[in-house]
Scaffold this motif. Sequence first.
Motif, mmCIF file in Angstrom:
data_model
loop_
_atom_site.group_PDB
_atom_site.id
_atom_site.type_symbol
_atom_site.label_atom_id
_atom_site.label_comp_id
_atom_site.label_asym_id
_atom_site.label_seq_id
_atom_site.Cartn_x
_atom_site.Cartn_y
_atom_site.Cartn_z
ATOM 1 N N TYR A 153 -31.469 -23.770 11.739
ATOM 2 C CA TYR A 153 -32.484 -24.828 11.775
ATOM 3 C C TYR A 153 -32.076 -25.962 12.719
ATOM 4 C CZ TYR A 153 -34.992 -22.578 7.968
ATOM 5 O OH TYR A 153 -35.703 -21.689 7.214
ATOM 6 N N THR A 154 -31.829 -25.619 13.960
ATOM 7 C CA THR A 154 -31.442 -26.601 14.976
ATOM 8 C C THR A 154 -32.631 -27.481 15.324
ATOM 9 O OG1 THR A 154 -29.999 -24.870 15.899
ATOM 10 C CG2 THR A 154 -30.325 -26.870 17.213
ATOM 11 N N PRO A 162 -40.932 -32.670 18.295
ATOM 12 C CA PRO A 162 -39.707 -32.422 17.525
ATOM 13 C C PRO A 162 -39.887 -31.208 16.601
ATOM 14 C CG PRO A 162 -40.929 -34.249 16.547
ATOM 15 C CD PRO A 162 -41.682 -33.846 17.778
ATOM 16 N N VAL A 163 -39.064 -30.200 16.770
ATOM 17 C CA VAL A 163 -39.153 -28.993 15.945
ATOM 18 C C VAL A 163 -37.752 -28.571 15.522
ATOM 19 C CG1 VAL A 163 -41.224 -28.210 17.171
ATOM 20 C CG2 VAL A 163 -38.990 -27.324 17.855
ATOM 21 N N ARG A 164 -37.700 -27.761 14.482
ATOM 22 C CA ARG A 164 -36.460 -27.068 14.109
ATOM 23 C C ARG A 164 -36.694 -25.570 14.261
ATOM 24 N NH1 ARG A 164 -32.147 -29.704 11.609
ATOM 25 N NH2 ARG A 164 -32.564 -31.879 11.015
ATOM 26 N N PRO A 185 -36.819 -9.203 14.644
ATOM 27 C CA PRO A 185 -38.128 -9.266 15.300
ATOM 28 C C PRO A 185 -38.699 -10.660 15.515
ATOM 29 C CG PRO A 185 -38.404 -8.739 12.982
ATOM 30 C CD PRO A 185 -36.922 -8.813 13.225
ATOM 31 N N ALA A 186 -38.094 -11.717 14.967
ATOM 32 C CA ALA A 186 -38.761 -13.017 15.022
ATOM 33 C C ALA A 186 -37.787 -14.154 14.778
ATOM 34 C CB ALA A 186 -39.884 -13.066 13.981
ATOM 35 N N TYR A 187 -38.262 -15.364 15.057
ATOM 36 C CA TYR A 187 -37.563 -16.579 14.643
ATOM 37 C C TYR A 187 -38.593 -17.530 14.038
ATOM 38 C CZ TYR A 187 -39.187 -18.502 19.160
ATOM 39 O OH TYR A 187 -39.956 -18.907 20.233
ATOM 40 N N ILE A 188 -38.104 -18.542 13.325
ATOM 41 C CA ILE A 188 -38.978 -19.507 12.662
ATOM 42 C C ILE A 188 -38.970 -20.811 13.442
ATOM 43 C CG2 ILE A 188 -39.319 -20.881 10.568
ATOM 44 C CD1 ILE A 188 -38.142 -18.591 8.971
ATOM 45 N N LYS A 189 -40.156 -21.364 13.629
ATOM 46 C CA LYS A 189 -40.304 -22.664 14.310
ATOM 47 C C LYS A 189 -41.090 -23.593 13.388
ATOM 48 C CE LYS A 189 -42.959 -22.805 17.983
ATOM 49 N NZ LYS A 189 -44.110 -23.690 17.693
ATOM 50 N N ILE A 190 -40.524 -24.762 13.091
ATOM 51 C CA ILE A 190 -41.143 -25.718 12.174
ATOM 52 C C ILE A 190 -41.379 -27.031 12.907
ATOM 53 C CG2 ILE A 190 -40.904 -26.993 10.008
ATOM 54 C CD1 ILE A 190 -39.081 -24.797 9.011
ATOM 55 N N ASP A 191 -42.635 -27.456 12.954
ATOM 56 C CA ASP A 191 -42.979 -28.748 13.529
ATOM 57 C C ASP A 191 -42.550 -29.835 12.549
ATOM 58 O OD1 ASP A 191 -44.434 -31.147 14.266
ATOM 59 O OD2 ASP A 191 -45.645 -29.894 15.589
ATOM 60 N N PHE A 236 -28.510 -22.321 17.918
ATOM 61 C CA PHE A 236 -29.673 -21.518 18.285
ATOM 62 C C PHE A 236 -30.755 -22.448 18.846
ATOM 63 C CE2 PHE A 236 -33.798 -19.565 17.315
ATOM 64 C CZ PHE A 236 -33.634 -18.308 17.879
ATOM 65 N N GLU A 237 -31.239 -22.150 20.049
ATOM 66 C CA GLU A 237 -32.311 -22.928 20.657
ATOM 67 C C GLU A 237 -33.294 -21.990 21.349
ATOM 68 O OE1 GLU A 237 -31.553 -26.494 22.798
ATOM 69 O OE2 GLU A 237 -29.564 -26.820 21.903
ATOM 70 N N ILE A 238 -34.448 -22.534 21.723
ATOM 71 C CA ILE A 238 -35.422 -21.778 22.524
ATOM 72 C C ILE A 238 -35.737 -22.592 23.770
ATOM 73 C CG2 ILE A 238 -36.414 -20.531 20.571
ATOM 74 C CD1 ILE A 238 -38.708 -22.537 20.524
ATOM 75 N N ASP A 239 -36.015 -21.889 24.883
ATOM 76 C CA ASP A 239 -36.372 -22.614 26.101
ATOM 77 C C ASP A 239 -37.854 -22.972 26.078
ATOM 78 O OD1 ASP A 239 -37.794 -20.324 26.785
ATOM 79 O OD2 ASP A 239 -36.452 -19.731 28.402
#
Length: 531
Positions: A153-154, A162-164, A185-191, A236-239
Amino acid sequence: MKKIQRNLIILVVLGLIGFAYYYVTLPAINIHSSGFWVFIISAIVAALAIYGFARLKNADEMKNSKVIKAGGVIIIVVILIYAVGSLLSSPVINAKKYQQILKVEEREFTEDIEEISFSQIPILDKASAELLGDRKMGSMVKIVSQFEASNHYTQINYQGEPVRVTPLKYASLIKWFTNRSEGIPAYIKIDMASQDVEVVQLENEIRYSDSEHFGRNIYRYLRFKYPTYIFDNINFEIDDNGVPYWVCPVKDFTIGLFGGETVGRVILLNAVTGETINYAVEDVPQWIDRVYSSELVISYYDYYGTLKHGYFNSILGQKDCIQTTDGYNYIALEDDVWLYTGVTSVTGDQSNVGFVLINQRTMETRYYSVEGATEVSAMSSAEGQVQEMGYIATFPLLLNISGEPTYFIALKDDEGLVKRYAMVNVEKYQLVAIGGSVAECEKIYSKLLVSSGISSTADSDIMKKTGIISRIAQSVIEGNSHYYIMLEGSRDIFDVDVADLVGIIRYAEGDTITIEYAVGKETNEVISIVE
């Protein structure tokens, strides 16, 4: 011949034990790594044990063995080198060097911290994000039996919001075995502002993660690719395109063998392909938000604040010694994530002398001289306003509300759900506003600033509108009833939380209504109905 065979067996056994130990513990082959010294000592002990078992018949032979004695001397020498190296690398000897690791710039609060809209305030902490992530996973029938949410949950800035983010992980060793060929298969993104949770399905699965085993485990994969690198906390991050990466800071030591720990390089590991890019820390791409860990930069500032007059002054006289408070949070600023924490005297009083922002990508540090209550005091003050409900305060976020440094605090129930919001004035923490929404809380707080004489005019995002209801619909969100209304001549959607504004149930299509609301991205949040 038997002697040669016996020696070969000893070497093979020792080699197998050494490889197994290295494969499991993964020490960096680097004299600056404590794990490397432990590995050397363990290897010598193992070698002596195997030698004694294979070549010596009894305790007397072992006691008189020159090899055993020489091995013991080597172990003592290695331990002494490590101990002396640790001492010569410590703040006791190098207080001035430690104090100068961080360059701190003093800035003005209102110039740097702009007022932000309600849609940009991150109202969730990590614990709340984890709770929402687990709940979302529970609704994903196809994957919940095989995967669960990881605990990374970075917090990052993603496309200005702002997201985690956190990847999924295999639910068990057996489920890793049955799913490893396809990957995660996936990752979680929380606003963090809207609390929207999305399970992002990937076209190409994640194959490199910390829940993998053997060669695709990211720690093992990196160790064998970069055997001399000492890695710090891996994030863990996403571009900007949503591609998942592991950001892997590489430690550097600038004071002796083990002191002055910092970050010299960053390995960017594509979680899907395993491709790596090796950056110097100053060349890290802008979209990466976390290079320096929170614990590391906080330790830097504590060195800066306590070692101004040497190490022994920090322990005894403590003249001019300041330190960070217990806890921290994050602020989105200038398209980066900045760590926020208060600064207080080492004597442990209940007031702050200021606060500090540290950029977790560049290590840029800004200090703001704002005297006021500590975060813990503000949390207690907010909890006191809702003590009959038993809500628990999260660590504050520092905001600029009408030009005033203000603690923003989420109040959670026993299940970890955010139920109320509080705003506490930093300099006068008796001024506390509580609201069922961010907009309502800000409105009450702004009125408090005016009534207390702190502000003659309190700017606000609150707007007022009168119209005829053209459409009205009901929905339930996380167990709470909401009404969505539209007014004639407008395409805006207004969200009314029934728990806070139960009077909405009196209205129907065709009725005239006057509302006060805060502008949002998709819906406008109604904070009051003017009767």
